[in-house]
Scaffold this motif. Structure first.
Motif, short mmCIF file in Angstrom:
data_model
loop_
_atom_site.label_atom_id
_atom_site.label_comp_id
_atom_site.label_asym_id
_atom_site.label_seq_id
_atom_site.Cartn_x
_atom_site.Cartn_y
_atom_site.Cartn_z
N GLY A 96 36.28 33.05 60.80
CA GLY A 96 36.51 34.10 61.46
C GLY A 96 35.62 33.92 62.68
N LEU A 97 36.45 35.24 63.38
CA LEU A 97 35.49 34.92 65.19
C LEU A 97 34.02 35.36 65.27
CD1 LEU A 97 36.54 34.98 67.78
CD2 LEU A 97 37.17 37.46 67.48
N CYS A 98 33.25 36.18 64.53
CA CYS A 98 31.86 36.13 64.45
C CYS A 98 30.96 34.69 64.16
CB CYS A 98 31.20 36.69 63.25
SG CYS A 98 31.25 36.04 61.72
N LEU A 147 36.20 37.77 77.28
CA LEU A 147 37.23 38.14 78.22
C LEU A 147 38.95 37.25 77.81
CD1 LEU A 147 38.00 39.68 81.21
CD2 LEU A 147 37.16 37.28 81.99
N CYS A 148 38.47 36.31 77.27
CA CYS A 148 39.17 35.14 77.16
C CYS A 148 40.42 35.54 75.28
CB CYS A 148 38.89 33.75 77.00
SG CYS A 148 38.74 33.07 79.07
N ARG A 149 39.36 36.20 74.74
CA ARG A 149 40.34 37.16 73.74
C ARG A 149 41.14 38.20 73.95
NH1 ARG A 149 41.13 34.45 69.33
NH2 ARG A 149 42.11 35.81 69.25
N HIS A 150 40.97 38.29 74.90
CA HIS A 150 41.47 40.04 75.36
C HIS A 150 43.13 40.00 75.37
CE1 HIS A 150 37.44 42.06 76.89
NE2 HIS A 150 37.47 42.26 75.24
N GLU A 151 43.83 39.02 75.83
CA GLU A 151 44.54 39.42 76.31
C GLU A 151 45.22 37.71 75.32
OE1 GLU A 151 46.91 41.29 77.85
OE2 GLU A 151 44.79 42.43 78.79
N TYR A 166 37.33 30.72 67.21
CA TYR A 166 37.22 30.58 68.27
C TYR A 166 38.56 31.44 68.56
CZ TYR A 166 36.93 32.65 73.49
OH TYR A 166 37.36 32.83 74.63
N ILE A 167 38.84 30.55 67.97
CA ILE A 167 41.21 30.23 68.41
C ILE A 167 42.42 31.26 67.43
CG2 ILE A 167 43.13 28.29 68.13
CD1 ILE A 167 40.94 26.70 70.42
N GLY A 168 41.30 30.82 65.78
CA GLY A 168 41.88 31.78 64.99
C GLY A 168 42.03 32.66 65.41
N GLY A 169 40.21 33.55 65.68
CA GLY A 169 40.54 35.00 66.26
C GLY A 169 40.37 36.06 64.95
N ARG A 170 40.00 35.45 63.52
CA ARG A 170 39.87 36.05 62.41
C ARG A 170 39.12 37.45 62.53
NH1 ARG A 170 40.84 33.19 56.60
NH2 ARG A 170 40.92 35.12 56.06
N GLU A 171 39.28 38.24 62.45
CA GLU A 171 38.42 39.25 61.91
C GLU A 171 38.65 40.34 60.72
OE1 GLU A 171 39.08 42.31 64.63
OE2 GLU A 171 39.47 40.94 66.33
#
Ligand code: 2IP
Ligand code: CA
Ligand code: CA
Length: 378
Positions: free
Chosen positions: A178-180, A21-25, A161-166
């Motif tokens: 990455g995020l995983c 949820l916190c990463r959605h927006e 988590y903060i960087g959010g790389r996919e």
């Protein structure tokens, strides 16, 4: 105690929902970032971030487990302090209140003026996810929750988590970053012996649903209590040389040079202490070696319990090498979770000082310890 394992899994699912949820927006996510200060700062990072997601997730897990198992109250620890400093510099103690409205009001005082965000988070904190897991429902175990204590890492690999790389391509199945690699870790250990007993690892960002493009998670659990060994995963296949070893990018040249020939000239690197232990659990790596005290009880407890459930373990590296040097027989010392480091303050009290080796097959542990025996400074 199957009830407790199920409660740990449910808590990890709720935690994973909040993490997603916190990463959605993205604008909301930016709001949630605050900098750690003082004794709780991980000395490895110049800047270490704690997010409201971390704090809230830890409090939700604590609240839910403590409500269902009152005998655990006062025995649930985690990485985060529940104090969060808002944009105005005021300190708020984040907790789950009696009603959604009260929790929303409390979170609102952290997130002001973003009341909608506070309400979304409060709703997630009070939502009960139905867990349909036949394997867990069928378990019958006998251990008293009053004998156990809990370590929570609400989000391991916060930086990823903060960087959010996919877009990070895996190397031999192991994602270098990455995020995983952001995981929820919940472990239970025996209060008296300090041995890990139950472990749950949740991967909130396992993969994107091809149709909805939403994140899908998955979880793994293990039980290692007395003679009972149970796990949601099958043990990795028998060892095949050369061993695959996964390291932190921060690992020094001495350890790299010693392990290089053992691993046929091919070392793996990944972010996240929990993720590297998960790679061993999943059979993507044969060992995770860390020569420094840059992980903590909450990083290792859950994966360690799962490794033990699979017949492996996690040893204290410096202690294991010392025992070999003095010719001690018997198995090398495993990490324990009930003893704070003497003379340390803040998070350092719970650092896994002297490093660690996580493994499934004892042959790999032996080979790694042999290779590291002559490294200066270890
Ligand atoms: C961190 C996180 C880091 C890890 C460090 C942990 O926990 O797992 O990724 O360093 O040891 O303490 P590395 O990636 O070099 O292994 P957190 O993200 O919860 O602070
Ligand atoms: Ca961590
Ligand atoms: Ca963390």
């Amino acid at each position: 105690m199957a009830g407790l394992l199920k409660a740990l899994v449910s808590a990890s699912e709720k935690a994973a929902d909040i993490a997603r949820l916190c990463r959605h927006e993205e604008p909301l996510f930016q709001l949630l970032v605050a900098e750690k200060t003082g004794a709780d700062k991980n000395r490895r990072f110049l800047q270490d971030f704690k997010t409201l997601a971390d704090v809230l997730i830890q409090e939700v897990i604590k609240h839910d487990l403590g409500t269902e198992f009152p005998e655990l109250q006062g025995h649930i620890g985690g990485e985060e302090s529940n104090e969060f400093t808002n944009a105005q510099g005021e300190t708020v103690a984040v907790r789950v209140c009696g009603t959604v409205g009260e929790t929303a009001a409390l979170l609102g005082s952290v997130l002001a003026p973003e009341q909608a965000a506070a309400e979304l988070l409060a709703a997630a904190a009070h939502r009960d996810a139905a867990l349909g897991d036949a394997a867990l429902d069928g378990l019958a175990l006998s251990i008293h929750p009053g004998d156990l204590a809990i370590w929570i890492d609400p989000i391991d690999s916060t930086n990823e988590y903060i960087g959010g790389r996919e877009d990070v391509a895996p190397v031999d199945g192991i994602s270098p970053a990455g995020l995983c690699s952001a995981l929820v870790l919940i472990g239970a250990y025996d209060r008296c012996s300090g041995c890990p007993v139950l472990g749950v690892i949740n991967e909130p960002f396992f993969r994107r649903d091809p149709l909805t493009h939403r994140w899908q998670g998955r979880y793994h659990w293990g039980v290692a209590y007395q003679d009972t060994r149970l796990c949601s995963l099958s043990p990795p296949p028998p060892p095949r040389p050369p061993p695959r070893v996964v390291l932190s990018r921060a690992e020094g040249p001495g350890v790299r040079a010693a392990l290089h020939p053992l691993c046929g000239g091919h070392l793996h690197f990944a972010a996240g202490a929990g993720y590297k232990m998960l790679c061993v659990i999943l059979g993507l790596a044969d060992a995770y070696v860390l020569s420094e005290g840059s992980t903590f009880a909450w990083d290792a407890c859950a994966p360690h319990a799962i490794l033990r459930a699979l017949g492996g373990g996690t040893v204290a590296l410096a202690g294991a090498l010392r025992a070999r040097r003095v010719g001690e027989n018997g198995p090398p010392p495993e990490l324990l979770y009930n003893r704070p480091a003497e003379g340390a303050v803040g998070a350092e009290r719970w650092a896994n000082r002297g490093g660690l080796v996580a493994y499934v097959h004892p042959q790999h542990l032996e080979a790694v310890l042999d290779a590291l025996a002559a490294v200066p400074g270890l």
